[in-house]
Design a protein around this motif. Sequence first.
Motif, mmCIF file in Angstrom:
data_model
loop_
_atom_site.group_PDB
_atom_site.id
_atom_site.type_symbol
_atom_site.label_atom_id
_atom_site.label_comp_id
_atom_site.label_asym_id
_atom_site.label_seq_id
_atom_site.Cartn_x
_atom_site.Cartn_y
_atom_site.Cartn_z
ATOM 1 N N SER A 158 0.912 -1.267 -0.086
ATOM 2 C CA SER A 158 0.703 0.285 0.210
ATOM 3 C C SER A 158 1.006 1.576 -0.373
ATOM 4 C CB SER A 158 -1.467 0.028 1.488
ATOM 5 O OG SER A 158 -0.504 -0.150 2.033
ATOM 6 N N CYS A 159 0.097 2.074 -0.082
ATOM 7 C CA CYS A 159 0.818 3.953 -0.262
ATOM 8 C C CYS A 159 0.328 4.387 -0.043
ATOM 9 C CB CYS A 159 1.111 4.182 -1.349
ATOM 10 S SG CYS A 159 2.854 5.638 -1.523
ATOM 11 N N TYR A 160 0.258 5.006 1.048
ATOM 12 C CA TYR A 160 -0.763 7.032 1.254
ATOM 13 C C TYR A 160 -0.744 7.961 0.496
ATOM 14 C CZ TYR A 160 -1.346 5.196 6.856
ATOM 15 O OH TYR A 160 -1.968 4.938 7.290
ATOM 16 N N ILE A 161 -1.746 8.419 0.287
ATOM 17 C CA ILE A 161 -2.077 9.534 -1.020
ATOM 18 C C ILE A 161 -2.640 10.641 0.095
ATOM 19 C CG2 ILE A 161 -2.450 10.005 -2.548
ATOM 20 C CD1 ILE A 161 -0.850 7.443 -3.436
ATOM 21 N N GLY A 162 -1.507 11.861 0.841
ATOM 22 C CA GLY A 162 -2.078 12.723 1.039
ATOM 23 C C GLY A 162 -2.462 13.067 0.573
ATOM 24 N N ASP A 163 -2.172 13.385 -1.196
ATOM 25 C CA ASP A 163 -2.621 14.454 -1.834
ATOM 26 C C ASP A 163 -4.173 14.282 -2.001
ATOM 27 O OD1 ASP A 163 0.388 16.071 -3.328
ATOM 28 O OD2 ASP A 163 0.493 13.896 -2.562
ATOM 29 N N ILE A 164 -4.892 14.021 -1.488
ATOM 30 C CA ILE A 164 -6.239 13.558 -1.829
ATOM 31 C C ILE A 164 -7.099 14.979 -1.617
ATOM 32 C CG2 ILE A 164 -6.338 12.448 0.700
ATOM 33 C CD1 ILE A 164 -8.595 11.697 -2.243
ATOM 34 N N ILE A 165 -5.942 15.649 -0.038
ATOM 35 C CA ILE A 165 -7.088 17.290 0.218
ATOM 36 C C ILE A 165 -6.744 18.327 -0.716
ATOM 37 C CG2 ILE A 165 -6.878 16.025 2.928
ATOM 38 C CD1 ILE A 165 -4.280 18.318 2.310
ATOM 39 N N GLU A 166 -5.633 17.453 -1.837
ATOM 40 C CA GLU A 166 -6.098 19.116 -2.797
ATOM 41 C C GLU A 166 -6.688 18.789 -3.551
ATOM 42 O OE1 GLU A 166 -2.138 19.174 -5.214
ATOM 43 O OE2 GLU A 166 -0.719 17.580 -3.509
ATOM 44 N N CYS A 167 -7.323 20.302 -4.843
ATOM 45 C CA CYS A 167 -8.665 20.034 -5.959
ATOM 46 C C CYS A 167 -10.136 20.390 -5.062
ATOM 47 C CB CYS A 167 -8.236 19.348 -6.472
ATOM 48 S SG CYS A 167 -6.657 19.329 -7.786
ATOM 49 N N GLN A 168 -10.250 21.068 -3.825
ATOM 50 C CA GLN A 168 -11.096 20.463 -3.126
ATOM 51 C C GLN A 168 -12.715 20.389 -3.975
ATOM 52 O OE1 GLN A 168 -13.246 22.542 -1.681
ATOM 53 N NE2 GLN A 168 -14.421 21.619 0.125
ATOM 54 N N GLU A 169 -13.061 21.840 -4.893
ATOM 55 C CA GLU A 169 -14.082 21.334 -5.018
ATOM 56 C C GLU A 169 -14.143 20.229 -5.855
ATOM 57 O OE1 GLU A 169 -12.105 26.086 -4.590
ATOM 58 O OE2 GLU A 169 -11.418 23.376 -5.391
ATOM 59 N N GLU A 170 -13.236 19.716 -7.166
ATOM 60 C CA GLU A 170 -13.302 18.134 -6.857
ATOM 61 C C GLU A 170 -13.565 17.159 -6.582
ATOM 62 O OE1 GLU A 170 -11.257 19.364 -11.545
ATOM 63 O OE2 GLU A 170 -10.284 20.256 -10.631
ATOM 64 N N VAL A 171 -12.321 17.202 -6.109
ATOM 65 C CA VAL A 171 -12.951 15.796 -5.230
ATOM 66 C C VAL A 171 -14.066 15.818 -4.175
ATOM 67 C CG1 VAL A 171 -11.152 14.712 -2.984
ATOM 68 C CG2 VAL A 171 -10.078 15.798 -4.283
#
Length: 272
Positions: A158-171
């Motif tokens: 596995s790998c953690y993806i901290g970038d999930i919090i980027e692009c708030q509106e689209e995510v």
Amino acid sequence: MADELTIDTIPAAYADDATLGLIDARSSTRSFSEGVDITDEQRTAILHAASRASSAGAMMMYSIIDVRSQKTRDRLAVLCDNQPMIAKAPWALVFVVDYAKWIDLFEHAGCFTPEFAKRTGKSPRVAPGLGEFAIAAQDAVIAAQNATIAAEAVGLGSCYIGDIIECQEEVRKLLDLPAYTVPLSMLIIGEPKKRRPATPHPVCNLVMHERYQRADAAVLDKQIAEMDAMFRPHATEPASRVLDIYTRKHTSDFMVEMCRSMQLWLDNWQGK
């Protein structure tokens, strides 16, 4: 005393412990075997382990979004700082700090009604604050870490993806995230294409005895030397690792976006 302990290896008394061995040997997986399905048994084991993580008051103030759709993972790969490995991993789990379901439960149970307010003396409180966020965030990351160790135990990486919090509106739109939620972390999971050696983790200036201790120049020099030794041949001059982190991460464009989006997620958490 904590400052007398040597923590860079497993103590000999526990060298054969299977759980400690998994933790010690784990390294993030960024390349996955193609065409290898994750079994239902593996998925269940990982999600069960996540559900057994410590939780404040057993409130489970998080939710796990199980992402198997290739289309969704393709889009997440773009939104999370353009990382193709997200699309190539067969499975992703998004760990959402979640108070929306508690607001729903409170409303469903009648906590916001005038009658309940009169009976209890509690004025309706219809949004969480940063106190709840701190506790719920701990719940979420503890569950995620349980999942990472469980993945290792069933032969996956596995790998953690901290970038999930980027692009708030689209995510937020992509994952249908309501108010009072924050997608704090994401794991991508699959069978490693090849096993990588464990990544060195510096331990200098990590454990502090009784109280926080600001490092003096001697400790900072020791910390820099440890990092340079671990990250050679990339460390070609003193403090190379520190300078690399400053230029590639601390002052990066993606960190500017991450900070912007995180403020929006905190606003979303409070229903703004």
